[in-house]
Design a protein around this motif. Structure first.
Motif, mmCIF file in Angstrom:
data_model
loop_
_atom_site.group_PDB
_atom_site.id
_atom_site.type_symbol
_atom_site.label_atom_id
_atom_site.label_comp_id
_atom_site.label_asym_id
_atom_site.label_seq_id
_atom_site.Cartn_x
_atom_site.Cartn_y
_atom_site.Cartn_z
ATOM 1 N N ASP A 78 78.931 -77.430 -7.672
ATOM 2 C CA ASP A 78 77.926 -77.929 -8.332
ATOM 3 C C ASP A 78 76.848 -78.404 -7.043
ATOM 4 O O ASP A 78 76.094 -79.247 -7.116
ATOM 5 C CB ASP A 78 78.199 -79.417 -9.029
ATOM 6 C CG ASP A 78 78.995 -80.313 -8.028
ATOM 7 O OD1 ASP A 78 79.378 -80.026 -7.113
ATOM 8 O OD2 ASP A 78 79.069 -81.458 -8.351
ATOM 9 N N ARG A 199 90.274 -77.167 -21.902
ATOM 10 C CA ARG A 199 89.108 -77.774 -21.734
ATOM 11 C C ARG A 199 88.072 -76.640 -22.685
ATOM 12 O O ARG A 199 88.320 -75.585 -22.859
ATOM 13 C CB ARG A 199 88.164 -77.833 -20.477
ATOM 14 C CG ARG A 199 88.701 -79.145 -19.706
ATOM 15 C CD ARG A 199 88.052 -79.221 -18.259
ATOM 16 N NE ARG A 199 88.760 -79.903 -17.501
ATOM 17 C CZ ARG A 199 89.732 -79.755 -16.407
ATOM 18 N NH1 ARG A 199 90.143 -78.613 -16.764
ATOM 19 N NH2 ARG A 199 90.346 -80.626 -15.874
ATOM 20 N N GLU A 202 86.772 -73.720 -20.901
ATOM 21 C CA GLU A 202 87.771 -72.943 -20.307
ATOM 22 C C GLU A 202 88.349 -71.892 -21.622
ATOM 23 O O GLU A 202 88.512 -70.699 -21.400
ATOM 24 C CB GLU A 202 88.932 -73.702 -19.931
ATOM 25 C CG GLU A 202 88.926 -74.454 -18.817
ATOM 26 C CD GLU A 202 89.966 -75.278 -18.172
ATOM 27 O OE1 GLU A 202 89.968 -75.806 -17.224
ATOM 28 O OE2 GLU A 202 90.768 -75.565 -19.179
ATOM 29 N N THR A 221 88.442 -73.164 -13.125
ATOM 30 C CA THR A 221 88.486 -74.092 -13.563
ATOM 31 C C THR A 221 87.885 -75.324 -12.913
ATOM 32 O O THR A 221 87.535 -75.086 -11.896
ATOM 33 C CB THR A 221 90.174 -74.642 -13.847
ATOM 34 O OG1 THR A 221 90.527 -74.526 -12.546
ATOM 35 C CG2 THR A 221 90.758 -73.612 -14.586
ATOM 36 N N LYS A 222 88.005 -76.509 -13.630
ATOM 37 C CA LYS A 222 87.480 -77.620 -13.072
ATOM 38 C C LYS A 222 88.035 -78.024 -11.376
ATOM 39 O O LYS A 222 87.286 -78.288 -10.548
ATOM 40 C CB LYS A 222 87.589 -78.673 -13.901
ATOM 41 C CG LYS A 222 86.655 -80.043 -13.051
ATOM 42 C CD LYS A 222 86.900 -81.247 -14.282
ATOM 43 C CE LYS A 222 86.117 -82.488 -13.633
ATOM 44 N NZ LYS A 222 86.174 -83.513 -14.732
ATOM 45 N N SER A 223 89.416 -77.793 -11.439
ATOM 46 C CA SER A 223 89.995 -78.153 -10.012
ATOM 47 C C SER A 223 90.045 -76.702 -8.861
ATOM 48 O O SER A 223 90.299 -76.786 -7.882
ATOM 49 C CB SER A 223 91.476 -78.211 -10.292
ATOM 50 O OG SER A 223 92.167 -77.192 -10.909
#
Length: 330
Positions: A78, A199, A202, A221-223
């Motif tokens: 981001d 999620r 995902e 993924t977010k991680s």
């Protein structure tokens, strides 16, 4: 000049304004970072400015944001969005000299935004973004002054409610989708999330190559870590056939929101899709699942995130009865 050191790091070694001027030697983890720093020094030289991170540092907050972005932000998922947010914050505060930024200036900005309707969480994020700029540049020796916001406290926020669906509500939601939804994906997507704790994004991102050997694999993924989760034979077969037919899932979040509204299920604000992930985790723990296993399935980077569900464990509830003080009263 840029050269690779024996340690594996890359060193920039140059004069800021020709031989005899200030000499700068800095090392970086990658050659790309070293090149960006070299380019920055060259641009300063072209503008007739000599790089000096000391007490005479006249760089503005936006100048520091640019430095942070080149060193760190460019590598973040981001990063571009965060840079835009930081620049907007700096503009709102009048883009002061970075080393002269006062806590009162940020507090005034925060108060104005809160009054205009911004959430406390957003303001905490903004403080975190600015702290990250100063702290990162300090670690890189780009600045030699302290983070001027280090004593500004985050706004204390009540932990948000973790809502989850009962078995009856799950059946009702799936029935509502099956009866009324024209979206060909939403019914299967809901079951994938309930089966794997994914999620919503995902699940929507799954492609046929991610469905193999009785498992689904979530990537990007977010991680930033991929993870694989086993699924039942029925869902594996249905998912494989579905992706062979449609190639990919189209965005179906609005179809899910409409289905939840039709079902009459009341949820906390903003949890229309995340309630499925909470539901998987809650039932996993209530049925005796292990917290460490749940952490791996959900892809949480820290166990603290997963511990939010620990109170639902059967033994936890039993202990509340076993160890309550009334037992001693008789």
């Amino acid at each position: 000049m840029i050269k690779k050191l024996d340690s594996g790091r890359w060193q920039v070694d140059l004069w800021t304004n020709g031989r005899g001027s200030k000499r700068v030697r800095k090392s970086f983890a990658s050659k790309a970072e070293a090149k960006r720093f070299e380019a920055f020094i060259e641009s300063q030289r072209a503008q007739g400015q000599e790089w000096n991170p000391g007490t005479l540092d006249k760089r503005t907050v936006k100048d520091l944001i640019d430095l942070w972005f080149n060193a760190k932000g460019v590598h973040l998922k981001d990063g571009e969005r965060r840079k835009r947010a930081l620049e907007a914050i700096a503009d709102s505060m009048g883009n002061p000299i970075g080393r002269k930024l006062k806590p009162s200036e940020f507090l005034a900005y925060r108060a104005e935004k809160l009054e205009a309707g911004a959430s406390a969480k957003t303001m905490n994020n903004h403080l975190g973004y600015l702290n990250a700029v100063y702290n990162q540049l300090g670690r890189l020796s780009e600045i030699d002054f302290e983070n001027p916001l280090k004593h500004v406290e985050m706004i204390r926020i009540d932990e948000y409610e973790l809502s989850w669906l009962t078995i009856g509500q799950i059946r009702h939601l799936l029935d509502s989708i099956e009866r009324a939804s024209e979206n060909p994906h939403v019914h299967l997507l809901v079951r994938i999330c309930l089966a794997t704790g994914a999620r919503w994004g995902e699940a929507e991102s799954l492609l046929l190559r991610h469905v193999r050997n009785g498992k689904v694999t979530y990537v990007k993924t977010k991680s930033s870590k991929s993870r694989s989760v086993p699924i039942s034979d029925d869902i594996f077969s249905e998912l494989t056939d579905h992706l062979k037919k449609y190639k990919r899932f189209s965005s179906s979040i609005n179809a899910l929101r409409r289905a939840i509204r039709r079902s009459g299920i009341e949820l906390p604000k903003g949890q229309s899709s995340h309630v499925l992930r909470h539901t998987f985790a809650s039932h996993f723990v209530m049925n005796g699942g292990d917290i460490l296993t749940l952490q791996k399935i959900l892809g949480h980077s820290t166990i603290m995130m997963t511990m939010r569900y620990a109170h639902l464990a059967p033994e936890h509830l039993f202990d509340a009865v076993k160890y309550c003080p009334l037992n001693a009263v008789g």
